[in-house]
Design a protein around this motif. Structure first.
Motif: not given
Length: 303
Positions: A101-106, A196-200, A81-97
């Motif tokens: 963004g990187a996929a759209l730019l690429a 085209e990029a957005f559709h890809s 019942t302890g809280r998730p590791d804040p560092d791991t959760a934060h890294q995952l949360a930042v990595a997803l958006p």
């Protein structure tokens, strides 16, 4: 409060419902530049909303975490019942958006570079086979079908077949060439590459599919309107009819290209500009819509 449910609902509405509402509207063909801006604004809004939704889903609130743990306990599963590791959760949360963004730019860079290479190869062939016409400010190719297209980019070319030069009247040919100059001046290839990029990145999303199709059509209408400033409606429509069977190479814009029948009907039909109130409200919506996900995720006045 976790904004994830609201953001998920918002992106679903933008991605699935909004495009059908826009397609059923009558004003886009009367204001194609504004309509193209709205399609791109919806795409930007969806991308921002999806990125923020992914962030909030990866960073659940204290209440959501406690609720999930209680649900697992009620099912007979005992978890820490302890809280998730804040560092791991934060890294995952930042990595997803960041990944979105990187996929759209690429994808945008990929489509721009691929189209530029295709245009470069075709430009070399055109310069070898065709002859430059200073009067037309275009390259004339030996081709027995009326055709005209442009190769936008750093070294733009307007290409017209000698059959078009022979068969079209001076007024018709002038309208066609002005249409192609509008594509080059407006850098329409970049707007098309963005769609085209957005559709890809989101290939099964209705918004992505319709935004790509409508952007191509609306860019042609924008070029039509530019040509109609200095040439008659009949001249452009008949020229398009003569060139409806022609095809443009990859990465090029053709005067008789996408949605030629719809465009001819639009040119020859009654023309009525959108009401200023409608134009202003739609323009304001195009500016505000991309900001809505930010307001949902970070409502003013909440710390």
């Amino acid at each position: 409060m976790n904004a994830a449910p609201v953001l998920v609902g918002y992106t679903a509405a933008i991605g699935f419902a909004a495009p059908y509402l826009l397609l059923r509207s009558r004003w886009p063909h009367r204001a194609p530049a504004l309509a193209a801006a709205v399609w791109h604004a919806l795409a930007v809004s969806f991308a921002i909303g999806a990125a923020l939704a992914a962030y909030n889903l990866a960073m659940p609130t204290e209440h959501l975490h406690a609720g999930l743990v209680g649900l697992l306990h009620s099912c007979g599963l005992h978890v820490d019942t302890g809280r998730p590791d804040p560092d791991t959760a934060h890294q995952l949360a930042v990595a997803l958006p960041v990944a979105i963004g990187a996929a759209l730019l690429a994808s945008f860079a990929f489509h721009v570079v691929r189209a530029r290479r295709a245009r470069g190869r075709h430009r070399q062939a055109v310069d070898l086979v065709g002859r430059r016409s200073a009067r037309l400010r275009a390259t004339v190719l030996p081709y027995d079908t009326p055709a005209a297209y442009c190769l936008p980019g750093r070294r733009p070319r307007i290409v017209v077949s000698d059959a078009a030069v022979r068969q079209l009247t001076r007024e018709q040919l002038g309208a066609v060439l002005e249409h192609e100059r509008a594509h080059i001046a407006g850098r329409h290839h970049l707007a098309l590459a963005a769609a085209e990029a957005f559709h890809s990145v989101f290939p099964r999303l209705p918004l992505a599919r319709h935004a790509r199709e409508q952007t191509a059509l609306l860019l042609e209408m924008i070029a039509d309107d530019r040509a109609l400033r200095s040439h008659s409606h009949d001249a452009l429509a008949t020229a398009m009819y003569e060139m409806v069977a022609s095809r443009a190479p990859k990465g090029a814009f053709a005067a008789g290209g996408h949605g030629a029948l719809i465009r001819v009907q639009r040119i020859l039909g009654p023309r009525r500009a959108p009401h200023p109130a409608l134009w202003g409200s739609v323009a304001a919506a195009a500016v505000v819509v991309p900001l809505l996900p930010l307001l949902v995720a970070c409502p003013p006045g909440l710390g």
